[in-house]
Design a protein around this motif. Structure first.
Motif, PDB file in Angstrom:
ATOM      1  N   ASN A 123       0.839  -1.212   0.000  1.00  0.00           N
ATOM      2  CA  ASN A 123       0.000   0.000   0.000  1.00  0.00           C
ATOM      3  C   ASN A 123       0.868   1.254   0.000  1.00  0.00           C
ATOM      4  N   THR A 124       1.699   1.349  -1.040  1.00  0.00           N
ATOM      5  CA  THR A 124       2.648   2.449  -1.083  1.00  0.00           C
ATOM      6  C   THR A 124       2.733   3.024  -2.489  1.00  0.00           C
ATOM      7  N   SER A 125       3.647   3.948  -2.666  1.00  0.00           N
ATOM      8  CA  SER A 125       3.779   4.674  -3.924  1.00  0.00           C
ATOM      9  C   SER A 125       5.240   5.073  -4.104  1.00  0.00           C
ATOM     10  N   LEU A 210       8.184  -7.993  -3.423  1.00  0.00           N
ATOM     11  CA  LEU A 210       6.750  -8.269  -3.473  1.00  0.00           C
ATOM     12  C   LEU A 210       6.014  -6.964  -3.238  1.00  0.00           C
ATOM     13  N   VAL A 211       5.056  -6.651  -4.102  1.00  0.00           N
ATOM     14  CA  VAL A 211       4.220  -5.456  -3.945  1.00  0.00           C
ATOM     15  C   VAL A 211       2.810  -5.920  -3.563  1.00  0.00           C
ATOM     16  N   ILE A 212       2.295  -5.396  -2.446  1.00  0.00           N
ATOM     17  CA  ILE A 212       0.928  -5.706  -2.013  1.00  0.00           C
ATOM     18  C   ILE A 212       0.090  -4.440  -2.146  1.00  0.00           C
ATOM     19  N   ALA A 213      -1.036  -4.563  -2.840  1.00  0.00           N
ATOM     20  CA  ALA A 213      -1.889  -3.404  -3.099  1.00  0.00           C
ATOM     21  C   ALA A 213      -3.271  -3.612  -2.508  1.00  0.00           C
ATOM     22  N   GLY A 214      -3.935  -2.508  -2.185  1.00  0.00           N
ATOM     23  CA  GLY A 214      -5.336  -2.541  -1.786  1.00  0.00           C
ATOM     24  C   GLY A 214      -6.195  -2.148  -2.972  1.00  0.00           C
ATOM     25  N   GLN A 215      -7.125  -3.005  -3.326  1.00  0.00           N
ATOM     26  CA  GLN A 215      -7.987  -2.754  -4.485  1.00  0.00           C
ATOM     27  C   GLN A 215      -8.757  -1.448  -4.331  1.00  0.00           C
ATOM     28  N   HIS A 216      -9.101  -1.088  -3.080  1.00  0.00           N
ATOM     29  CA  HIS A 216      -9.934   0.090  -2.823  1.00  0.00           C
ATOM     30  C   HIS A 216      -9.143   1.201  -2.138  1.00  0.00           C
ATOM     31  N   ASP A 217      -7.821   1.183  -2.278  1.00  0.00           N
ATOM     32  CA  ASP A 217      -6.957   2.158  -1.605  1.00  0.00           C
ATOM     33  C   ASP A 217      -7.116   3.528  -2.255  1.00  0.00           C
ATOM     34  N   THR A 218      -7.503   4.525  -1.450  1.00  0.00           N
ATOM     35  CA  THR A 218      -7.658   5.888  -1.972  1.00  0.00           C
ATOM     36  C   THR A 218      -6.440   6.753  -1.655  1.00  0.00           C
ATOM     37  N   VAL A 219      -5.521   6.234  -0.831  1.00  0.00           N
ATOM     38  CA  VAL A 219      -4.318   6.997  -0.460  1.00  0.00           C
ATOM     39  C   VAL A 219      -3.210   6.712  -1.454  1.00  0.00           C
ATOM     40  N   THR A 220      -2.832   5.440  -1.545  1.00  0.00           N
ATOM     41  CA  THR A 220      -1.833   4.992  -2.530  1.00  0.00           C
ATOM     42  C   THR A 220      -2.573   4.022  -3.448  1.00  0.00           C
ATOM     43  N   ALA A 221      -3.090   4.561  -4.518  1.00  0.00           N
ATOM     44  CA  ALA A 221      -4.017   3.821  -5.384  1.00  0.00           C
ATOM     45  C   ALA A 221      -3.378   2.547  -5.941  1.00  0.00           C
ATOM     46  N   LEU A 222      -4.240   1.593  -6.295  1.00  0.00           N
ATOM     47  CA  LEU A 222      -3.786   0.348  -6.930  1.00  0.00           C
ATOM     48  C   LEU A 222      -2.856   0.643  -8.103  1.00  0.00           C
ATOM     49  N   SER A 223      -3.172   1.686  -8.869  1.00  0.00           N
ATOM     50  CA  SER A 223      -2.326   2.033 -10.030  1.00  0.00           C
ATOM     51  C   SER A 223      -0.892   2.361  -9.618  1.00  0.00           C
ATOM     52  N   HIS A 224      -0.712   2.915  -8.394  1.00  0.00           N
ATOM     53  CA  HIS A 224       0.644   3.223  -7.909  1.00  0.00           C
ATOM     54  C   HIS A 224       1.428   1.940  -7.671  1.00  0.00           C
ATOM     55  N   SER A 225       0.756   0.932  -7.099  1.00  0.00           N
ATOM     56  CA  SER A 225       1.402  -0.365  -6.874  1.00  0.00           C
ATOM     57  C   SER A 225       1.727  -1.037  -8.198  1.00  0.00           C
ATOM     58  N   GLU A 226       0.817  -0.915  -9.148  1.00  0.00           N
ATOM     59  CA  GLU A 226       1.048  -1.510 -10.478  1.00  0.00           C
ATOM     60  C   GLU A 226       2.267  -0.875 -11.142  1.00  0.00           C
ATOM     61  N   LEU A 227       2.424   0.439 -10.967  1.00  0.00           N
ATOM     62  CA  LEU A 227       3.602   1.129 -11.525  1.00  0.00           C
ATOM     63  C   LEU A 227       4.899   0.634 -10.890  1.00  0.00           C
ATOM     64  N   ILE A 228       4.883   0.460  -9.551  1.00  0.00           N
ATOM     65  CA  ILE A 228       6.078  -0.035  -8.865  1.00  0.00           C
ATOM     66  C   ILE A 228       6.409  -1.446  -9.344  1.00  0.00           C
ATOM     67  N   ALA A 229       5.390  -2.303  -9.395  1.00  0.00           N
ATOM     68  CA  ALA A 229       5.608  -3.692  -9.804  1.00  0.00           C
ATOM     69  C   ALA A 229       6.137  -3.782 -11.234  1.00  0.00           C
ATOM     70  N   ALA A 230       5.700  -2.851 -12.079  1.00  0.00           N
ATOM     71  CA  ALA A 230       6.170  -2.841 -13.465  1.00  0.00           C
ATOM     72  C   ALA A 230       7.597  -2.298 -13.570  1.00  0.00           C
ATOM     73  N   ALA A 231       7.953  -1.378 -12.677  1.00  0.00           N
ATOM     74  CA  ALA A 231       9.267  -0.717 -12.761  1.00  0.00           C
ATOM     75  C   ALA A 231      10.389  -1.511 -12.098  1.00  0.00           C
ATOM     76  N   VAL A 232      10.062  -2.232 -11.022  1.00  0.00           N
ATOM     77  CA  VAL A 232      11.096  -2.989 -10.298  1.00  0.00           C
ATOM     78  C   VAL A 232      11.274  -4.344 -10.986  1.00  0.00           C
ATOM     79  N   PRO A 233      12.488  -4.623 -11.458  1.00  0.00           N
ATOM     80  CA  PRO A 233      12.712  -5.860 -12.215  1.00  0.00           C
ATOM     81  C   PRO A 233      12.294  -7.106 -11.424  1.00  0.00           C
ATOM     82  N   GLY A 234      11.423  -7.907 -12.024  1.00  0.00           N
ATOM     83  CA  GLY A 234      11.031  -9.178 -11.418  1.00  0.00           C
ATOM     84  C   GLY A 234      10.054  -9.088 -10.265  1.00  0.00           C
ATOM     85  N   ALA A 235       9.538  -7.902  -9.976  1.00  0.00           N
ATOM     86  CA  ALA A 235       8.636  -7.746  -8.819  1.00  0.00           C
ATOM     87  C   ALA A 235       7.327  -8.495  -9.040  1.00  0.00           C
ATOM     88  N   ARG A 236       6.772  -8.999  -7.930  1.00  0.00           N
ATOM     89  CA  ARG A 236       5.474  -9.664  -7.955  1.00  0.00           C
ATOM     90  C   ARG A 236       4.424  -8.734  -7.353  1.00  0.00           C
TER      91      ARG A 236
END
Length: 263
Positions: A123-125, A210-236
């Motif tokens: 739940n981060t950005s 490992l990136v854990i996201a909250g589907q309904h997170d309004t602080v650090t949106a799911l899209s922020h986690s998706e960006l991290i997971a896409a940017a960090v090589p091999g991240a899940r």
């Protein structure tokens, strides 16, 4: 519960910390959300300490740590962790950070990768803006008569509406935590979040992540986690049907994801 210890870092700030679990186990550092103390993790300690020596700490400005007045930086928050590990003679750790803790985890994996084994970012950005929103929050928290209004803002951002309406023991625990946070500490940490932008440098993270996201997170949106997971090589990426505090709202699923990854 383990006892509270203190380590004094280079600028004289005392960092409160607790250790649970046997000394022969690998070390797992837990870093919590802004506005909370190391007690944010109380519900996970029993399970985690069966596998790890768990180190929790209070950020400067929060909980039982000292409260320097003025803006803090992510760089300083990251160095607080390194100095804490040095003082405890701990070489390498797994690191699990949620929200602000995830910012610190990203910084450590970029700037001190030799200290990190596996990294969990929940739940981060990599960047939260705009800066003016944080300037407004800093002004509001420094001028407020007390922390009650700020506490309700955080609770509304962190938990599902039905939890807030029911106003159970979990909500009350976090409300108490928020109301007792020092305003200067909260303002200092808001400044660190305002000035942080790791959106380019997270591509340098080389540790298993490992990136854990909250589907309904309004602080650090799911899209922020998706960006991290896409940017960090091999991240899940694991998505839980949570708002912001995934560990509190979905403790079993959260622990399954974390333990499955770290072990």
């Amino acid at each position: 519960m383990s006892e509270l210890n203190f380590v004094t870092v280079g600028d004289g700030t005392r960092i409160a910390n607790r250790i649970d679990g046997d000394a022969d186990k690998p070390v797992l550092v837990l870093a919590n959300s802004i506005g909370t103390t190391l007690h944010m993790w109380d519900g996970e300690i029993e399970a985690l300490s069966q596998h790890f020596r768990v180190l929790r700490y209070d950020y400067r400005g929060h909980g039982s740590s000292s409260v320097p007045v003025g803006a803090y930086s992510l760089d300083r928050l990251g160095r607080d962790v390194i100095e804490l590990l040095d003082a405890l003679n701990i070489e390498r750790v797994h690191f699990l950070g949620l929200s602000l803790g995830g910012f610190v985890g990203q910084w450590l994996a970029i700037h001190a990768p030799e200290r990190i084994d596996r990294l969990v970012l929940s739940n981060t950005s990599a960047h939260l803006g705009p800066a003016k929103a944080f300037d407004d929050r800093i002004a509001a928290v420094l001028q407020a008569p007390d922390m009650s209004e700020m506490a309700e803002m955080f609770l509304a951002n962190w938990f599902p509406a039905q939890w807030l309406a029911a106003n159970g023991p979990v909500i009350e625990k976090f409300r108490t935590m928020l109301r007792t946070i020092d305003r200067h500490g909260l303002a200092g940490l808001f400044a660190a979040v305002r000035d942080m932008d790791l959106s380019r440098t997270i591509a340098l993270i080389s540790r298993p992540t490992l990136v854990i996201a909250g589907q309904h997170d309004t602080v650090t949106a799911l899209s922020h986690s998706e960006l991290i997971a896409a940017a960090v090589p091999g991240a899940r990426l694991v998505v839980l049907p949570a708002v912001h505090l995934s560990n509190v709202e979905y403790p079993d699923e959260f622990l399954d994801a974390v333990l499955g990854f770290l072990r």
